[in-house]
Motif scaffolding. Structure first.
Motif, PDB file in Angstrom:
ATOM      1  N   GLY A   1       0.824  -1.202   0.000  1.00 53.57           N
ATOM      2  CA  GLY A   1       0.000   0.000   0.000  1.00 53.57           C
ATOM      3  C   GLY A   1       0.855   1.247   0.000  1.00 53.57           C
ATOM      4  N   LEU A   2       0.206   2.359  -0.256  1.00 54.82           N
ATOM      5  CA  LEU A   2       0.870   3.650  -0.266  1.00 54.82           C
ATOM      6  C   LEU A   2       0.143   4.544   0.728  1.00 54.82           C
ATOM      7  N   SER A   3       0.893   5.135   1.648  1.00 58.05           N
ATOM      8  CA  SER A   3       0.311   6.006   2.670  1.00 58.05           C
ATOM      9  C   SER A   3       0.915   7.396   2.557  1.00 58.05           C
ATOM     10  N   HIS A   4       0.098   8.396   2.884  1.00 62.12           N
ATOM     11  CA  HIS A   4       0.559   9.783   2.924  1.00 62.12           C
ATOM     12  C   HIS A   4       0.262  10.319   4.321  1.00 62.12           C
ATOM     13  N   PHE A   5       1.257  10.956   4.946  1.00 62.59           N
ATOM     14  CA  PHE A   5       1.095  11.517   6.281  1.00 62.59           C
ATOM     15  C   PHE A   5       1.330  13.018   6.222  1.00 62.59           C
ATOM     16  N   LEU A   6       0.322  13.782   6.597  1.00 66.15           N
ATOM     17  CA  LEU A   6       0.444  15.231   6.645  1.00 66.15           C
ATOM     18  C   LEU A   6       1.343  15.629   7.808  1.00 66.15           C
TER      19      LEU A   6
ATOM     20  N   LEU B   1      10.129  10.579   8.332  1.00 68.64           N
ATOM     21  CA  LEU B   1       9.138   9.978   9.212  1.00 68.64           C
ATOM     22  C   LEU B   1       9.832   9.393  10.428  1.00 68.64           C
ATOM     23  N   THR B   2       9.305   9.654  11.614  1.00 65.80           N
ATOM     24  CA  THR B   2       9.834   9.074  12.848  1.00 65.80           C
ATOM     25  C   THR B   2       9.085   7.779  13.127  1.00 65.80           C
ATOM     26  N   VAL B   3       9.833   6.698  13.352  1.00 64.03           N
ATOM     27  CA  VAL B   3       9.255   5.392  13.698  1.00 64.03           C
ATOM     28  C   VAL B   3       9.739   5.036  15.095  1.00 64.03           C
ATOM     29  N   ILE B   4       8.792   4.720  15.972  1.00 59.46           N
ATOM     30  CA  ILE B   4       9.105   4.289  17.329  1.00 59.46           C
ATOM     31  C   ILE B   4       8.650   2.836  17.441  1.00 59.46           C
ATOM     32  N   ALA B   5       9.602   1.935  17.687  1.00 60.41           N
ATOM     33  CA  ALA B   5       9.296   0.508  17.797  1.00 60.41           C
ATOM     34  C   ALA B   5      10.348  -0.141  18.675  1.00 60.41           C
ATOM     35  N   GLY B   6       9.926  -1.122  19.437  1.00 55.24           N
ATOM     36  CA  GLY B   6      10.875  -1.832  20.288  1.00 55.24           C
ATOM     37  C   GLY B   6      11.595  -0.929  21.272  1.00 55.24           C
ATOM     38  N   GLY B   7      10.938   0.163  21.681  1.00 52.86           N
ATOM     39  CA  GLY B   7      11.543   1.088  22.630  1.00 52.86           C
ATOM     40  C   GLY B   7      12.589   2.006  22.026  1.00 52.86           C
ATOM     41  N   LYS B   8      12.751   1.963  20.700  1.00 53.92           N
ATOM     42  CA  LYS B   8      13.734   2.812  20.033  1.00 53.92           C
ATOM     43  C   LYS B   8      13.045   3.710  19.012  1.00 53.92           C
ATOM     44  N   GLU B   9      13.668   4.846  18.779  1.00 50.61           N
ATOM     45  CA  GLU B   9      13.125   5.829  17.849  1.00 50.61           C
ATOM     46  C   GLU B   9      14.147   6.076  16.743  1.00 50.61           C
ATOM     47  N   ILE B  10      13.692   5.995  15.483  1.00 47.52           N
ATOM     48  CA  ILE B  10      14.567   6.284  14.349  1.00 47.52           C
ATOM     49  C   ILE B  10      13.842   7.249  13.424  1.00 47.52           C
ATOM     50  N   VAL B  11      14.611   7.989  12.659  1.00 48.92           N
ATOM     51  CA  VAL B  11      14.048   8.876  11.641  1.00 48.92           C
ATOM     52  C   VAL B  11      14.413   8.289  10.286  1.00 48.92           C
TER      53      VAL B  11
ATOM     54  N   GLU C   1       4.778   3.090  16.433  1.00 46.18           N
ATOM     55  CA  GLU C   1       4.102   4.363  16.221  1.00 46.18           C
ATOM     56  C   GLU C   1       4.876   5.102  15.140  1.00 46.18           C
ATOM     57  N   ILE C   2       4.154   5.748  14.231  1.00 45.49           N
ATOM     58  CA  ILE C   2       4.797   6.540  13.194  1.00 45.49           C
ATOM     59  C   ILE C   2       4.282   7.966  13.271  1.00 45.49           C
ATOM     60  N   ILE C   3       5.216   8.929  13.157  1.00 44.79           N
ATOM     61  CA  ILE C   3       4.873  10.343  13.325  1.00 44.79           C
ATOM     62  C   ILE C   3       5.603  11.169  12.264  1.00 44.79           C
ATOM     63  N   ASN C   4       4.869  12.058  11.622  1.00 43.06           N
ATOM     64  CA  ASN C   4       5.492  13.026  10.722  1.00 43.06           C
ATOM     65  C   ASN C   4       5.724  14.296  11.520  1.00 43.06           C
ATOM     66  N   ARG C   5       6.948  14.504  11.965  1.00 42.67           N
ATOM     67  CA  ARG C   5       7.295  15.691  12.751  1.00 42.67           C
ATOM     68  C   ARG C   5       7.800  16.836  11.869  1.00 42.67           C
ATOM     69  N   GLY C   6       7.851  16.602  10.567  1.00 42.40           N
ATOM     70  CA  GLY C   6       8.361  17.608   9.648  1.00 42.40           C
ATOM     71  C   GLY C   6       7.277  18.537   9.133  1.00 42.40           C
ATOM     72  N   ASN C   7       7.648  19.334   8.142  1.00 48.89           N
ATOM     73  CA  ASN C   7       6.734  20.307   7.546  1.00 48.89           C
ATOM     74  C   ASN C   7       6.277  19.917   6.154  1.00 48.89           C
ATOM     75  N   GLU C   8       6.645  18.718   5.701  1.00 47.61           N
ATOM     76  CA  GLU C   8       6.272  18.244   4.373  1.00 47.61           C
ATOM     77  C   GLU C   8       5.428  16.982   4.497  1.00 47.61           C
ATOM     78  N   VAL C   9       4.608  16.729   3.484  1.00 50.35           N
ATOM     79  CA  VAL C   9       3.855  15.483   3.422  1.00 50.35           C
ATOM     80  C   VAL C   9       4.846  14.341   3.225  1.00 50.35           C
ATOM     81  N   VAL C  10       4.659  13.244   3.962  1.00 52.62           N
ATOM     82  CA  VAL C  10       5.498  12.049   3.828  1.00 52.62           C
ATOM     83  C   VAL C  10       4.724  11.016   3.013  1.00 52.62           C
ATOM     84  N   THR C  11       5.401  10.434   2.042  1.00 47.54           N
ATOM     85  CA  THR C  11       4.823   9.329   1.268  1.00 47.54           C
ATOM     86  C   THR C  11       5.608   8.077   1.623  1.00 47.54           C
ATOM     87  N   MET C  12       4.872   7.008   2.011  1.00 47.17           N
ATOM     88  CA  MET C  12       5.510   5.781   2.474  1.00 47.17           C
ATOM     89  C   MET C  12       4.817   4.577   1.842  1.00 47.17           C
ATOM     90  N   MET C  13       5.621   3.644   1.338  1.00 45.76           N
ATOM     91  CA  MET C  13       5.091   2.370   0.859  1.00 45.76           C
ATOM     92  C   MET C  13       5.139   1.378   2.011  1.00 45.76           C
TER      93      MET C  13
END
Length: 99
Positions: free
Chosen positions: A25-30, A53-63, A79-91
């Motif tokens: 699938g294709l996801s867009h995060f504002l 996109l920031t991904v938090i999994a297994g107690g760790k956070e990566i960008v 958990e996934i979070i767009n902390r930026g100012n642009e739309v994120v596109t993720m497959m």
């Protein structure tokens, strides 16, 4: 979740592959958007196509930046979070749900 370093785009799932591909699938995060925290019984690979996109999994956070990817195991809370100012596109590629 330990990152594997390669000379090219970063990939965060060394030696791990999806069991049986079920869905892509294709996801867009504002900006300010995201998903979770939650978990599911399927394995997932996230591939960021644009943005950060920031991904938090297994107690760790990566960008993850464009062309970065990560593996999320079955029942792993994430958990996934767009902390930026642009739309994120993720497959997203997911394995078939367990029977």
């Amino acid at each position: 979740m330990e990152p594997w370093r390669s000379p090219g785009p970063r990939r965060f799932y060394p030696g791990r592959t999806l069991r049986t591909l079920h869905l892509v699938g294709l996801s867009h995060f504002l900006p300010g958007g995201g998903a979770g925290p939650d978990a599911s019984p399927t394995e997932k690979v996230y591939v960021v196509l644009s943005g950060e996109l920031t991904v938090i999994a297994g107690g760790k956070e990566i960008v993850l930046k464009a062309n970065d990817s990560c593996f999320i195991g079955p029942n792993e809370e994430r958990e996934i979070i767009n902390r930026g100012n642009e739309v994120v596109t993720m497959m997203v590629a997911m394995s078939a749900p367990p029977k």
